[in-house]
Design a protein around this motif. Sequence first.
Motif, PDB file in Angstrom:
ATOM      1  N   VAL A 126     -89.809 -33.378  26.038  1.00 47.62           N
ATOM      2  CA  VAL A 126     -88.389 -33.022  25.979  1.00 47.62           C
ATOM      3  C   VAL A 126     -87.922 -33.076  24.521  1.00 47.62           C
ATOM      4  CG1 VAL A 126     -86.074 -33.569  26.785  1.00 47.62           C
ATOM      5  CG2 VAL A 126     -88.042 -33.966  28.289  1.00 47.62           C
ATOM      6  N   LYS A 127     -87.445 -31.918  24.056  1.00 45.44           N
ATOM      7  CA  LYS A 127     -87.017 -31.807  22.654  1.00 45.44           C
ATOM      8  C   LYS A 127     -85.516 -32.054  22.593  1.00 45.44           C
ATOM      9  CE  LYS A 127     -88.145 -28.662  18.855  1.00 45.44           C
ATOM     10  NZ  LYS A 127     -88.445 -27.249  18.548  1.00 45.44           N
ATOM     11  N   VAL A 128     -85.125 -33.033  21.783  1.00 45.32           N
ATOM     12  CA  VAL A 128     -83.740 -33.510  21.764  1.00 45.32           C
ATOM     13  C   VAL A 128     -83.231 -33.490  20.319  1.00 45.32           C
ATOM     14  CG1 VAL A 128     -82.262 -35.490  22.299  1.00 45.32           C
ATOM     15  CG2 VAL A 128     -84.295 -35.061  23.693  1.00 45.32           C
ATOM     16  N   PRO A 129     -82.012 -32.963  20.093  1.00 44.98           N
ATOM     17  CA  PRO A 129     -81.520 -32.917  18.714  1.00 44.98           C
ATOM     18  C   PRO A 129     -81.154 -34.291  18.156  1.00 44.98           C
ATOM     19  CG  PRO A 129     -79.821 -32.122  20.223  1.00 44.98           C
ATOM     20  CD  PRO A 129     -81.064 -32.348  21.049  1.00 44.98           C
ATOM     21  N   MET A 130     -81.254 -34.412  16.835  1.00 43.69           N
ATOM     22  CA  MET A 130     -80.912 -35.651  16.136  1.00 43.69           C
ATOM     23  C   MET A 130     -79.393 -35.773  16.036  1.00 43.69           C
ATOM     24  SD  MET A 130     -80.860 -38.314  14.352  1.00 43.69           S
ATOM     25  CE  MET A 130     -82.489 -38.927  14.632  1.00 43.69           C
ATOM     26  N   ILE A 131     -78.790 -36.194  17.147  1.00 40.39           N
ATOM     27  CA  ILE A 131     -77.358 -36.480  17.187  1.00 40.39           C
ATOM     28  C   ILE A 131     -77.208 -37.829  17.894  1.00 40.39           C
ATOM     29  CG2 ILE A 131     -76.513 -34.090  17.150  1.00 40.39           C
ATOM     30  CD1 ILE A 131     -76.369 -34.157  20.202  1.00 40.39           C
ATOM     31  N   ARG A 132     -75.996 -38.395  17.859  1.00 42.22           N
ATOM     32  CA  ARG A 132     -75.791 -39.740  18.432  1.00 42.22           C
ATOM     33  C   ARG A 132     -76.272 -39.831  19.883  1.00 42.22           C
ATOM     34  NH1 ARG A 132     -71.963 -44.018  17.250  1.00 42.22           N
ATOM     35  NH2 ARG A 132     -71.349 -42.764  15.470  1.00 42.22           N
ATOM     36  N   ASP A 133     -75.795 -38.906  20.733  1.00 41.50           N
ATOM     37  CA  ASP A 133     -76.200 -38.958  22.138  1.00 41.50           C
ATOM     38  C   ASP A 133     -77.672 -38.589  22.312  1.00 41.50           C
ATOM     39  OD1 ASP A 133     -73.640 -39.715  22.644  1.00 41.50           O
ATOM     40  OD2 ASP A 133     -73.256 -38.215  24.192  1.00 41.50           O
ATOM     41  N   GLY A 134     -78.201 -37.826  21.353  1.00 42.29           N
ATOM     42  CA  GLY A 134     -79.624 -37.483  21.393  1.00 42.29           C
ATOM     43  C   GLY A 134     -80.481 -38.725  21.187  1.00 42.29           C
ATOM     44  N   VAL A 135     -80.099 -39.557  20.232  1.00 40.88           N
ATOM     45  CA  VAL A 135     -80.855 -40.796  19.961  1.00 40.88           C
ATOM     46  C   VAL A 135     -80.802 -41.706  21.195  1.00 40.88           C
ATOM     47  CG1 VAL A 135     -80.918 -42.889  18.540  1.00 40.88           C
ATOM     48  CG2 VAL A 135     -80.557 -40.650  17.466  1.00 40.88           C
ATOM     49  N   LYS A 164    -103.012 -32.287  13.905  1.00 47.26           N
ATOM     50  CA  LYS A 164    -102.991 -31.350  15.019  1.00 47.26           C
ATOM     51  C   LYS A 164    -102.255 -30.059  14.616  1.00 47.26           C
ATOM     52  CE  LYS A 164    -101.721 -34.912  17.737  1.00 47.26           C
ATOM     53  NZ  LYS A 164    -101.193 -35.673  18.871  1.00 47.26           N
ATOM     54  N   PHE A 165    -102.685 -28.947  15.227  1.00 46.19           N
ATOM     55  CA  PHE A 165    -102.019 -27.658  15.016  1.00 46.19           C
ATOM     56  C   PHE A 165    -101.247 -27.289  16.280  1.00 46.19           C
ATOM     57  CE2 PHE A 165    -104.411 -25.055  11.553  1.00 46.19           C
ATOM     58  CZ  PHE A 165    -104.427 -26.155  10.724  1.00 46.19           C
ATOM     59  N   PHE A 166     -99.941 -27.163  16.158  1.00 50.56           N
ATOM     60  CA  PHE A 166     -99.131 -26.595  17.238  1.00 50.56           C
ATOM     61  C   PHE A 166     -98.700 -25.200  16.795  1.00 50.56           C
ATOM     62  CE2 PHE A 166     -97.195 -30.732  19.272  1.00 50.56           C
ATOM     63  CZ  PHE A 166     -98.464 -31.199  19.538  1.00 50.56           C
ATOM     64  N   ILE A 167     -98.424 -24.331  17.758  1.00 51.96           N
ATOM     65  CA  ILE A 167     -97.870 -23.025  17.421  1.00 51.96           C
ATOM     66  C   ILE A 167     -96.386 -23.037  17.761  1.00 51.96           C
ATOM     67  CG2 ILE A 167     -98.509 -21.910  19.608  1.00 51.96           C
ATOM     68  CD1 ILE A 167     -99.043 -19.336  17.912  1.00 51.96           C
ATOM     69  N   ASP A 168     -95.594 -22.460  16.845  1.00 49.02           N
ATOM     70  CA  ASP A 168     -94.135 -22.516  16.934  1.00 49.02           C
ATOM     71  C   ASP A 168     -93.616 -21.169  17.429  1.00 49.02           C
ATOM     72  OD1 ASP A 168     -91.670 -23.795  16.550  1.00 49.02           O
ATOM     73  OD2 ASP A 168     -91.468 -23.068  14.486  1.00 49.02           O
ATOM     74  N   THR A 214     -94.550 -25.629  20.245  1.00 48.32           N
ATOM     75  CA  THR A 214     -93.129 -25.978  20.165  1.00 48.32           C
ATOM     76  C   THR A 214     -92.311 -24.712  20.383  1.00 48.32           C
ATOM     77  OG1 THR A 214     -93.181 -25.734  17.755  1.00 48.32           O
ATOM     78  CG2 THR A 214     -93.339 -27.982  18.632  1.00 48.32           C
ATOM     79  N   THR A 215     -91.196 -24.880  21.073  1.00 46.46           N
ATOM     80  CA  THR A 215     -90.261 -23.770  21.251  1.00 46.46           C
ATOM     81  C   THR A 215     -88.870 -24.292  20.879  1.00 46.46           C
ATOM     82  OG1 THR A 215     -89.755 -24.364  23.540  1.00 46.46           O
ATOM     83  CG2 THR A 215     -91.592 -22.861  23.202  1.00 46.46           C
ATOM     84  N   ASN A 216     -87.940 -23.383  20.751  1.00 46.71           N
ATOM     85  CA  ASN A 216     -86.529 -23.766  20.613  1.00 46.71           C
ATOM     86  C   ASN A 216     -85.702 -22.633  21.207  1.00 46.71           C
ATOM     87  OD1 ASN A 216     -85.978 -21.770  18.584  1.00 46.71           O
ATOM     88  ND2 ASN A 216     -86.830 -23.127  17.013  1.00 46.71           N
ATOM     89  N   PRO A 217     -84.400 -22.823  21.383  1.00 44.35           N
ATOM     90  CA  PRO A 217     -83.598 -21.774  22.027  1.00 44.35           C
ATOM     91  C   PRO A 217     -83.642 -20.436  21.277  1.00 44.35           C
ATOM     92  CG  PRO A 217     -82.422 -23.854  22.053  1.00 44.35           C
ATOM     93  CD  PRO A 217     -83.636 -24.068  21.198  1.00 44.35           C
ATOM     94  N   SER A 218     -83.758 -20.470  19.957  1.00 42.88           N
ATOM     95  CA  SER A 218     -83.824 -19.224  19.184  1.00 42.88           C
ATOM     96  C   SER A 218     -85.138 -18.488  19.468  1.00 42.88           C
ATOM     97  CB  SER A 218     -83.711 -19.511  17.684  1.00 42.88           C
ATOM     98  OG  SER A 218     -82.537 -20.230  17.407  1.00 42.88           O
ATOM     99  N   LEU A 219     -86.226 -19.241  19.560  1.00 46.29           N
ATOM    100  CA  LEU A 219     -87.533 -18.614  19.840  1.00 46.29           C
ATOM    101  C   LEU A 219     -87.572 -18.038  21.251  1.00 46.29           C
ATOM    102  CD1 LEU A 219     -89.866 -21.301  18.165  1.00 46.29           C
ATOM    103  CD2 LEU A 219     -89.387 -18.987  17.319  1.00 46.29           C
ATOM    104  N   MET A 220     -86.920 -18.718  22.213  1.00 46.58           N
ATOM    105  CA  MET A 220     -86.858 -18.187  23.586  1.00 46.58           C
ATOM    106  C   MET A 220     -86.035 -16.892  23.596  1.00 46.58           C
ATOM    107  SD  MET A 220     -88.637 -20.221  25.548  1.00 46.58           S
ATOM    108  CE  MET A 220     -88.138 -20.375  27.251  1.00 46.58           C
TER     109      MET A 220
END
Length: 215
Positions: free
Chosen positions: A86-95, A2-6, A26-32
């Motif tokens: 929902v995009k969640v960072p790879m951290i303990r509470d994220g998992v 699949k192709f997503f645009i970032d 896909t988005t992230n806070p920097s892209l916003m």
Amino acid sequence: MKFFIDTANLAQIKEAQDLGVLDGVTTNPSLMAKEGIKGQNNILKHYVDICKIVTGDVSAEVIATDFEGIIKEGEALADLHERIVVKVPMIRDGVKAIKYFTDKGIKTNCTLVFSAGQALLAAKAGATYVSPFIGRLDDISVDGIGLIEDIRTIYDVHGFETEILAASIRHPLHIVQCAKAGADVATCPLSAITALLNHPLTDKGLAQFLADAKK
Ligand code: E4P
């Protein structure tokens, strides 16, 4: 694959959608921030605007880094539109949060993944997508595509259904390498997608055909 645009740029999302090859965003806070989208209400409205353009999944990232905060933000994001992931960072509470969202049937994208071990944890928690950042690894002389290959092997050997969403793609060769390595999705800047169109022999051949057609 699949192709997503970032990007969070609505014009670029529309252009990719019009090309007929877009499967998601896909988005992230920097892209916003790059698009000048500020304030919680404007950010939430922008996600809905993106969802109205595309027909696939749209990743919206949480800012909280504690379990309760991630859950609160993630549930609000998921309520915005059926296409929100929902995009969640790879951290303990994220998992922990990914496991919670998975049990509730909310789709997740585990972001900021830089190792096979992190990808294994994301899959164990039931993430819908895992996002290895290949460009940022290449930037520090670590083989980003090699990471995609390792995750593909691990997921196939153990039957994990988490989709490998290759992120931090810098150029068209990355897209081709991700396809060869078995990524399920590549999220790319528009420039990398449209660069796939280009080949000098295509231009030369077309010019010749058009000239001959006039004869
Ligand atoms: C996507 O989910 C990521 O946020 C993005 O691909 C990061 O890309 P960058 O390394 O170009 O910032």
